[in-house]
Design an enzyme around this catalytic site. Structure first.
Site, short mmCIF file in Angstrom:
data_model
loop_
_atom_site.label_atom_id
_atom_site.label_comp_id
_atom_site.label_asym_id
_atom_site.label_seq_id
_atom_site.Cartn_x
_atom_site.Cartn_y
_atom_site.Cartn_z
N SER A 146 0.83 -1.19 0.00
CA SER A 146 0.00 0.00 0.00
C SER A 146 0.87 1.25 0.00
O SER A 146 2.01 1.24 -0.47
CB SER A 146 -0.95 -0.04 1.21
OG SER A 146 -1.90 0.99 1.13
N TYR A 160 -3.94 7.89 -7.78
CA TYR A 160 -3.09 7.04 -6.94
C TYR A 160 -3.65 6.97 -5.52
O TYR A 160 -3.74 5.88 -4.93
CB TYR A 160 -1.66 7.59 -6.93
CG TYR A 160 -0.65 6.64 -6.34
CD1 TYR A 160 -0.31 5.46 -6.99
CD2 TYR A 160 -0.01 6.94 -5.13
CE1 TYR A 160 0.63 4.59 -6.45
CE2 TYR A 160 0.92 6.08 -4.59
CZ TYR A 160 1.24 4.91 -5.25
OH TYR A 160 2.17 4.05 -4.71
N LYS A 164 -5.04 3.38 -3.85
CA LYS A 164 -4.44 2.80 -2.64
C LYS A 164 -5.45 2.73 -1.50
O LYS A 164 -5.40 1.79 -0.68
CB LYS A 164 -3.21 3.62 -2.23
CG LYS A 164 -2.02 3.45 -3.16
CD LYS A 164 -1.57 1.99 -3.25
CE LYS A 164 -0.35 1.83 -4.13
NZ LYS A 164 0.11 0.42 -4.22
#
Length: 275
Positions: A146, A160, A164
């Protein structure tokens, strides 16, 4: 491909191993002196480093070239592991991309592509591996690589950040659905990889000045982490992480709840030993 070799040694499927943190994890797994780990990697490109690992570890490493978001490619990779070693014990889900863009400039096509690589791939890989992970002894393990972006709001990182955050949610849900598995979402810190090079070259146009300056200073002051530091935690969790241990501050096993944990957290002290 050689004939099937029954194996008592752990078998790990690793995505995104062609460079950076993933390549470091592959090297750590294969060079581990205390356990003869077998590894199959899945990546779109087959780097010279992966080819060298195949030469160095012909019986213990396979570099499969494929798309991590493809159901058929994931199924092929899993079957290669089963054919060669007759088992699959762990996944390390490291594949990912970060195309920096402010929301006002983020096209649907770009966002969808990042979702496919960073998020859809998690489901396709887990689904292909799940029947075998559930048979692993003492239990199957899934390590999600992660990021602090999962709980962050850095400008220019919308896709992004979102992917995540979704990864952490998938990890928690998988841990709840599958009591046979130990699941971990590991925050590796700011690692000296190609993503940092990308931030330094592109970040000034999309990130806030203070956020951009933070990453520049980390690089200039030599404070970026060497990949093998968080990499050793990721590799160790894949080899010997369990559902009940380590125990978090809530008294529950991190692997039991699919917890999001920093690579250098006190709970992971026993997984930071060097290879």
């Amino acid at each position: 491909m050689s004939a099937s070799i029954p194996s008592a040694n752990p078998v790990v499927l690793l995505t995104g191993a062609s460079r950076g943190l993933g390549l470091s994890v592959a090297n750590l797994l294969l060079s581990n002196p205390s356990s003869s780990v077998n590894v199959i990697s899945v990546s779109r490109s087959k780097s010279s480093q992966l080819s060298q690992l195949e030469e160095d570890y012909p019986d213990r490493f396979v570099a499969f070239q494929g798309d991590v978001s493809s159901e058929s490619d994931n199924a092929k990779a899993v079957q290669l592991a089963i054919q060669k070693w007759s088992r699959l014990d762990a996944l390390i889900l490291n594949a990912g991309i970060a195309n920096l863009s402010k929301i006002q400039d983020l096209t649907a096509e770009s966002f969808a592509h990042q979702l496919s690589v960073n998020t859809v791939s998690l489901i396709t890989t887990v689904r292909a591996a799940l029947p075998y992970l559930k048979k692993a002894e003492p239990q199957g393990r899934v390590v999600f690589v992660s990021s602090g972006a999962a709980v962050g709001a850095t400008a220019g990182w919308c896709a992004y950040n979102a992917t995540k955050a979704a990864m952490n949610s998938i990890c928690r849900t998988l841990a709840n659905e599958e009591p046979e598995l130990a699941c971990f979402a590991v925050r590796p810190g700011v690692v000296d990889t190609d993503m940092q090079t990308q931030i330094r070259s592109q970040g000034t146009s999309v990130m806030s000045p203070s956020e951009f300056e933070r990453f520049i200073k980390l690089h200039e002051e030599g404070k970026l982490l060497k990949p093998e530091l968080p990499g050793s935690v990721i590799a160790n969790l894949a080899i010997r992480g369990s559902r009940k241990d380590p125990v978090g501050s809530d008294g529950k096993g991190i692997g039991e709840v699919g917890g999001f944990v920093n690579w250098d957290a006190a709970e992971l002290k026993g997984f930071r030993d060097s290879f």
